[in-house]
Write an enzyme that holds these catalytic residues in place. Structure first.
Site, short mmCIF file in Angstrom:
data_model
loop_
_atom_site.label_atom_id
_atom_site.label_comp_id
_atom_site.label_asym_id
_atom_site.label_seq_id
_atom_site.Cartn_x
_atom_site.Cartn_y
_atom_site.Cartn_z
N ALA A 80 59.62 21.87 58.04
CA ALA A 80 59.69 20.66 58.85
C ALA A 80 59.31 20.95 60.31
O ALA A 80 58.62 20.14 60.94
CB ALA A 80 61.09 20.05 58.77
N SER A 94 52.69 16.42 65.84
CA SER A 94 52.92 16.01 67.23
C SER A 94 51.74 16.39 68.12
O SER A 94 51.34 15.62 69.00
CB SER A 94 54.20 16.64 67.79
OG SER A 94 55.33 16.11 67.14
N ALA A 121 55.55 21.31 60.36
CA ALA A 121 54.92 20.01 60.18
C ALA A 121 55.03 19.15 61.43
O ALA A 121 54.04 18.55 61.88
CB ALA A 121 55.55 19.29 58.98
N GLU A 122 56.23 19.07 62.01
CA GLU A 122 56.41 18.21 63.19
C GLU A 122 55.62 18.74 64.38
O GLU A 122 55.06 17.98 65.16
CB GLU A 122 57.88 18.05 63.55
CG GLU A 122 58.05 17.08 64.70
CD GLU A 122 59.34 16.30 64.69
OE1 GLU A 122 59.55 15.55 65.65
OE2 GLU A 122 60.13 16.42 63.74
N THR A 123 55.55 20.05 64.50
CA THR A 123 54.76 20.64 65.60
C THR A 123 53.30 20.25 65.47
O THR A 123 52.68 19.76 66.43
CB THR A 123 54.91 22.17 65.60
OG1 THR A 123 56.29 22.50 65.80
CG2 THR A 123 54.06 22.81 66.68
#
Length: 162
Positions: free
Chosen positions: A71, A79, A74-76
């Site tokens: 996660a 974003s 993925a978020e990095t």
């Protein structure tokens, strides 16, 4: 976890941020958490963001890659794509992250590739495919970010990356 490689950005993006006095590689980095986890962003544009993360040091008690680590990767990546889409006059804030874990990984590097699903004026959604070194999908994630205008209080934080 190795030396951080320099991210390659499109020249027009480098020029836009340089004119504002912004350290683009620092701004679009994996941040403190990502550095602790060994996340390295190796390619970045609004159309595609690629990054890697070691499995070692990011496992759960059974020795498998922790779902939370996937996660973070993925978020990095999503974003960074959303920030590049929004440009220097927008702040990007993640509002929804969904991760489906397909298989475990016990060693090596995982690679995430973020590609846009939707890029609008106020939101951007990216799909992130995370694969192991054998190119088997470990996780599929979807991140939606809110894009809001930079206000005067944000400008110092944007310029310094804090």
């Amino acid at each position: 976890m190795g030396e951080q490689r320099r991210v390659q950005f499109p020249q027009d993006v480098i020029d836009e941020y340089a004119a504002l006095g912004v350290d683009l590689p620092a701004l679009f980095s994996a941040g403190h958490l990502g550095r602790r986890m060994g996340v390295e962003i190796v390619e970045a544009s609004a159309d595609r963001v690629v990054g890697t993360m070691p499995v070692e040091g990011n496992t759960q008690p059974y020795g498998l890659l922790h779902g939370g680590a996937s996660a973070v990767l993925a978020e990095t990546l999503g974003s960074v794509g959303a920030m590049l889409h929004g440009g220097s006059r927008k702040i990007t804030v993640g509002v929804d992250l969904n991760c489906t874990h397909h298989r475990g990984a016990r060693s090596g590097l995982v690679t995430g590739v973020a590609t846009p699903v939707h890029r609008g004026r106020s939101t951007a959604t990216y799909e992130i495919a995370i694969t192991d070194e054998s190119d088997r999908r470990v996780c599929t994630a979807r991140l939606t970010c809110l894009l809001r205008d930079v206000n005067p209080d944000d400008e110092e934080r944007v310029r310094t990356g804090i």
